[in-house]
Structure formats: C-alpha cells, structure tokens
Design a protein around this motif. Structure first.
Motif, PDB file in Angstrom:
ATOM      1  N   VAL A 105      18.253 -38.121  95.336  1.00 40.41           N
ATOM      2  CA  VAL A 105      17.254 -37.390  96.110  1.00 40.41           C
ATOM      3  C   VAL A 105      16.513 -36.413  95.202  1.00 40.41           C
ATOM      4  O   VAL A 105      16.939 -36.122  94.081  1.00 40.41           O
ATOM      5  N   ILE A 106      15.411 -35.901  95.725  1.00 44.01           N
ATOM      6  CA  ILE A 106      14.703 -34.792  95.115  1.00 44.01           C
ATOM      7  C   ILE A 106      15.075 -33.530  95.886  1.00 44.01           C
ATOM      8  O   ILE A 106      15.028 -33.509  97.118  1.00 44.01           O
ATOM      9  N   LEU A 107      15.460 -32.497  95.184  1.00 43.90           N
ATOM     10  CA  LEU A 107      15.820 -31.232  95.803  1.00 43.90           C
ATOM     11  C   LEU A 107      14.651 -30.265  95.652  1.00 43.90           C
ATOM     12  O   LEU A 107      14.285 -29.883  94.540  1.00 43.90           O
ATOM     13  N   LEU A 108      14.053 -29.878  96.784  1.00 44.54           N
ATOM     14  CA  LEU A 108      12.949 -28.924  96.795  1.00 44.54           C
ATOM     15  C   LEU A 108      13.489 -27.565  97.211  1.00 44.54           C
ATOM     16  O   LEU A 108      14.077 -27.424  98.289  1.00 44.54           O
ATOM     17  N   CYS A 109      13.297 -26.557  96.370  1.00 40.54           N
ATOM     18  CA  CYS A 109      13.877 -25.231  96.609  1.00 40.54           C
ATOM     19  C   CYS A 109      12.764 -24.182  96.672  1.00 40.54           C
ATOM     20  O   CYS A 109      12.237 -23.765  95.623  1.00 40.54           O
ATOM     21  N   PRO A 110      12.374 -23.732  97.867  1.00 46.87           N
ATOM     22  CA  PRO A 110      11.379 -22.660  97.969  1.00 46.87           C
ATOM     23  C   PRO A 110      11.829 -21.415  97.206  1.00 46.87           C
ATOM     24  O   PRO A 110      13.002 -21.031  97.262  1.00 46.87           O
ATOM     25  N   MET A 111      10.913 -20.807  96.480  1.00 48.14           N
ATOM     26  CA  MET A 111      11.195 -19.611  95.688  1.00 48.14           C
ATOM     27  C   MET A 111      12.244 -19.868  94.605  1.00 48.14           C
ATOM     28  O   MET A 111      12.822 -18.940  94.046  1.00 48.14           O
ATOM     29  N   GLY A 112      12.532 -21.156  94.310  1.00 45.35           N
ATOM     30  CA  GLY A 112      13.523 -21.480  93.310  1.00 45.35           C
ATOM     31  C   GLY A 112      14.950 -21.210  93.745  1.00 45.35           C
ATOM     32  O   GLY A 112      15.855 -21.141  92.910  1.00 45.35           O
ATOM     33  N   ASP A 113      15.163 -21.075  95.060  1.00 42.32           N
ATOM     34  CA  ASP A 113      16.480 -20.733  95.603  1.00 42.32           C
ATOM     35  C   ASP A 113      17.134 -21.974  96.205  1.00 42.32           C
ATOM     36  O   ASP A 113      16.728 -22.432  97.276  1.00 42.32           O
ATOM     37  N   PRO A 114      18.163 -22.562  95.559  1.00 38.20           N
ATOM     38  CA  PRO A 114      18.822 -23.759  96.099  1.00 38.20           C
ATOM     39  C   PRO A 114      19.419 -23.558  97.491  1.00 38.20           C
ATOM     40  O   PRO A 114      19.600 -24.520  98.230  1.00 38.20           O
TER      41      PRO A 114
ATOM     42  N   LEU B 218      14.408 -19.723  88.042  1.00 32.77           N
ATOM     43  CA  LEU B 218      13.689 -19.964  89.291  1.00 32.77           C
ATOM     44  C   LEU B 218      12.732 -21.150  89.151  1.00 32.77           C
ATOM     45  O   LEU B 218      12.623 -21.983  90.049  1.00 32.77           O
ATOM     46  N   ILE B 219      12.046 -21.198  88.017  1.00 34.07           N
ATOM     47  CA  ILE B 219      11.110 -22.307  87.791  1.00 34.07           C
ATOM     48  C   ILE B 219      11.862 -23.635  87.741  1.00 34.07           C
ATOM     49  O   ILE B 219      11.453 -24.639  88.350  1.00 34.07           O
ATOM     50  N   VAL B 220      12.990 -23.670  87.003  1.00 31.02           N
ATOM     51  CA  VAL B 220      13.767 -24.902  86.874  1.00 31.02           C
ATOM     52  C   VAL B 220      14.271 -25.377  88.225  1.00 31.02           C
ATOM     53  O   VAL B 220      14.302 -26.576  88.521  1.00 31.02           O
ATOM     54  N   ASN B 221      14.655 -24.430  89.081  1.00 31.78           N
ATOM     55  CA  ASN B 221      15.251 -24.802  90.359  1.00 31.78           C
ATOM     56  C   ASN B 221      14.242 -25.155  91.444  1.00 31.78           C
ATOM     57  O   ASN B 221      14.636 -25.575  92.532  1.00 31.78           O
ATOM     58  N   LEU B 222      12.960 -25.003  91.182  1.00 33.94           N
ATOM     59  CA  LEU B 222      11.968 -25.318  92.215  1.00 33.94           C
ATOM     60  C   LEU B 222      12.063 -26.778  92.649  1.00 33.94           C
ATOM     61  O   LEU B 222      12.088 -27.091  93.847  1.00 33.94           O
ATOM     62  N   ILE B 223      12.087 -27.673  91.693  1.00 32.87           N
ATOM     63  CA  ILE B 223      12.146 -29.117  91.980  1.00 32.87           C
ATOM     64  C   ILE B 223      13.172 -29.729  91.037  1.00 32.87           C
ATOM     65  O   ILE B 223      13.008 -29.667  89.815  1.00 32.87           O
ATOM     66  N   ARG B 224      14.225 -30.326  91.621  1.00 31.34           N
ATOM     67  CA  ARG B 224      15.262 -30.930  90.792  1.00 31.34           C
ATOM     68  C   ARG B 224      15.675 -32.282  91.366  1.00 31.34           C
ATOM     69  O   ARG B 224      15.489 -32.545  92.562  1.00 31.34           O
TER      70      ARG B 224
ATOM     71  N   GLN C  41      17.965 -22.387  99.924  1.00 28.26           N
ATOM     72  CA  GLN C  41      16.907 -22.739 100.876  1.00 28.26           C
ATOM     73  C   GLN C  41      16.424 -24.175 100.670  1.00 28.26           C
ATOM     74  O   GLN C  41      15.408 -24.570 101.214  1.00 28.26           O
ATOM     75  N   GLY C  42      17.160 -24.935  99.878  1.00 27.67           N
ATOM     76  CA  GLY C  42      16.711 -26.259  99.474  1.00 27.67           C
ATOM     77  C   GLY C  42      16.631 -27.270 100.610  1.00 27.67           C
ATOM     78  O   GLY C  42      17.266 -27.131 101.656  1.00 27.67           O
ATOM     79  N   ILE C  43      15.836 -28.289 100.377  1.00 29.94           N
ATOM     80  CA  ILE C  43      15.691 -29.437 101.277  1.00 29.94           C
ATOM     81  C   ILE C  43      15.789 -30.694 100.420  1.00 29.94           C
ATOM     82  O   ILE C  43      15.102 -30.810  99.391  1.00 29.94           O
ATOM     83  N   ALA C  44      16.641 -31.626 100.846  1.00 24.90           N
ATOM     84  CA  ALA C  44      16.796 -32.892 100.114  1.00 24.90           C
ATOM     85  C   ALA C  44      15.806 -33.920 100.638  1.00 24.90           C
ATOM     86  O   ALA C  44      15.659 -34.081 101.843  1.00 24.90           O
ATOM     87  N   VAL C  45      15.132 -34.584  99.725  1.00 34.65           N
ATOM     88  CA  VAL C  45      14.138 -35.598 100.092  1.00 34.65           C
ATOM     89  C   VAL C  45      14.530 -36.922  99.446  1.00 34.65           C
ATOM     90  O   VAL C  45      14.646 -37.015  98.221  1.00 34.65           O
ATOM     91  N   ALA C  46      14.754 -37.948 100.288  1.00 32.09           N
ATOM     92  CA  ALA C  46      15.078 -39.285  99.779  1.00 32.09           C
ATOM     93  C   ALA C  46      13.784 -40.003  99.425  1.00 32.09           C
ATOM     94  O   ALA C  46      12.702 -39.635  99.906  1.00 32.09           O
ATOM     95  N   GLY C  47      13.851 -41.081  98.734  1.00 30.52           N
ATOM     96  CA  GLY C  47      14.980 -41.624  98.069  1.00 30.52           C
ATOM     97  C   GLY C  47      14.507 -42.216  96.755  1.00 30.52           C
ATOM     98  O   GLY C  47      13.365 -42.661  96.595  1.00 30.52           O
ATOM     99  N   ILE C  48      15.375 -42.246  95.806  1.00 31.05           N
ATOM    100  CA  ILE C  48      15.067 -42.731  94.468  1.00 31.05           C
ATOM    101  C   ILE C  48      16.020 -43.879  94.142  1.00 31.05           C
ATOM    102  O   ILE C  48      17.237 -43.728  94.254  1.00 31.05           O
ATOM    103  N   ASN C  49      15.486 -44.998  93.757  1.00 32.49           N
ATOM    104  CA  ASN C  49      16.330 -46.126  93.370  1.00 32.49           C
ATOM    105  C   ASN C  49      17.081 -45.814  92.084  1.00 32.49           C
ATOM    106  O   ASN C  49      16.620 -45.043  91.241  1.00 32.49           O
ATOM    107  N   SER C  50      18.257 -46.430  91.969  1.00 41.44           N
ATOM    108  CA  SER C  50      19.097 -46.213  90.800  1.00 41.44           C
ATOM    109  C   SER C  50      19.803 -47.514  90.456  1.00 41.44           C
ATOM    110  O   SER C  50      19.649 -48.529  91.158  1.00 41.44           O
ATOM    111  N   ASP C  51      20.609 -47.480  89.383  1.00 39.17           N
ATOM    112  CA  ASP C  51      21.384 -48.666  89.034  1.00 39.17           C
ATOM    113  C   ASP C  51      22.347 -49.027  90.156  1.00 39.17           C
ATOM    114  O   ASP C  51      22.617 -50.205  90.416  1.00 39.17           O
ATOM    115  N   ALA C  52      22.899 -48.012  90.820  1.00 38.62           N
ATOM    116  CA  ALA C  52      23.837 -48.263  91.917  1.00 38.62           C
ATOM    117  C   ALA C  52      23.131 -48.744  93.175  1.00 38.62           C
ATOM    118  O   ALA C  52      23.714 -49.475  93.982  1.00 38.62           O
TER     119      ALA C  52
END
Length: 229
Positions: A73-82, A9-15, A84-95
C-alpha cells in the motif's frame, strides 16, 4: 524545528509499505502498516498504529473490498504524522503479481479462483466460478435479457412459474407432462400433428365419443357400418 525533524516529516508524508494486520470489525475498518527498513538510516522503518484504509466509495454509494495481510500500500500521512495516516491500495508485487498484462481487459480475480473479466477489444464479458459456486439474482420487479441467441447447458433446469413461449418450441428429447395438456390450433391449422405412432393407456374421446367403448349399428354382412354412437 531542526533540520532532522523537518526531514522526518517530509519523509513520512508519503511512504510505501505492506499491511501487517487488518481489523474489519472496527468502525471504520482499520489496518496496521509496516514501512521502511529499520536498518536503513535514509529510510527508517516504522509500524503504524491502527489506521483507516481508503475505499473506492464511502458515501451514499458504498463499496466493500478490504485490504489483506501482506498487500502493498501507499501510506499517506497528513503533516508527516503516521498516527494520522491512511493506507491506499494497491501495488502489485512478486507475491501478488498482476493477473493480466493485456491492455484490453478489465479483470478481477478472487482468492477462490473466481474471475470476472471484460475484454473490450473482443466485446466479451466472462464470469468464471470455481467448482460448487452458485449465482443468485434477486430482482423483485423483472429480469429482462435481450440477445439474438441464448444457450443454457445444465444437468437439470427447473422453471418455477407460469411460462409463456411466444414463438415456436422444439423439443429434441423425450417430452413428458404430468398434469394434463390443453391447446388449440391456429386458423385452419390442426391442434396436433404427429409423424409417427401414438399409444394411450386410457380411453380417447373424439367429439365426445369413446374410442374404446363406442358401438356400431349392425347392417348386414359386407355392409359398411354406421358412424360410432
């Protein structure tokens, strides 16, 4: 709850993950996000169901700038439950690297190459559009532009409306009119003054007298003729 479940649950809170797919027709629009690595016991991989993604504004003021496949993106999961997740943009990458490294610019780049940029150090706003692009401004009330100097470069310019020029007008190219011309001079000034010749294909009247068909009264050889009549 055992220690492994608590850790999960802790790991899945923010991924951190990447967008696998988007559904822009759903209400609200949704996406599926892939996170983690299936082969990494400390960062197990998973793929979310269809979940909403965050936008800048979604109230009386609304903004539309959807996620795209492959975007990080950053995946925010209330209660550690994917689920219920919400995707939040955006993170630059090599692509998808950052389009600028300047601390003075606010820049937006579109897939077709269009760019909107404001350089606050140079006080310069620039809109660069690709070949064939168009610009439409709809303002039923009025459009007002206030500046010291304006330059418009185009192959053709069409003004579809009555135009008023409150100061002087200089035309450096040929000047043509197709539906007559009228005017009046200022106090003590002539209506028209031309430094050069003038040609007319039809009659010219001055004070109501025709230049082509007026007559003179005969006065004898060597005498001045009378005024046209």
């Amino acid at each position: 709850m055992d220690a492994n479940e608590f850790r999960r649950l802790i790991v899945n809170l923010i991924r951190k993950g990447s967008v696998l797919d988007v559904d822009l027709a759903s209400n609200p629009p949704t996406c599926r996000v892939s996170v983690g690595d299936p082969d990494d016991a400390n960062n197990p991989g998973l793929v979310t169901n269809w979940i909403p993604f965050a936008t800048v504004r979604a109230g009386k003021t609304r903004e539309w700038n959807p996620l795209t496949k492959g975007e990080q993106v950053i995946l925010l999961c209330p209660m550690g439950d994917p689920a219920q997740g919400i995707a939040v943009a955006g993170i630059n990458s090599d692509a998808s690297p950052a389009p600028s490294n300047s601390p003075d610019k606010h820049l937006r780049v579109y897939p077709d190459g269009a760019q909107l940029e404001y350089d606050h150090a140079a006080h310069a706003l620039t809109a660069t559009l690709p070949e064939g692009a168009t610009v439409l401004i709809v303002a039923p009330g009025a459009v007002n532009v206030q500046t010291k100097q304006a330059t418009v470069q185009a192959d053709t310019i069409t003004l579809d409306g009555d135009a008023t020029v409150t100061k002087s007008l200089t035309v450096k190219g040929p000047f043509a009119f197709e539906n007559g011309m009228t005017g009046k001079g200022g106090e003590g000034k002539a209506v028209m003054k031309i430094a050069g010749g003038a040609e007319f294909e039809d009659d010219v009247k001055v004070g109501g007298i025709s230049s082509m068909h007026h007559k003179h009264r005969e006065q004898g050889d060597g005498e001045l003729v009378s005024e046209p009549q």
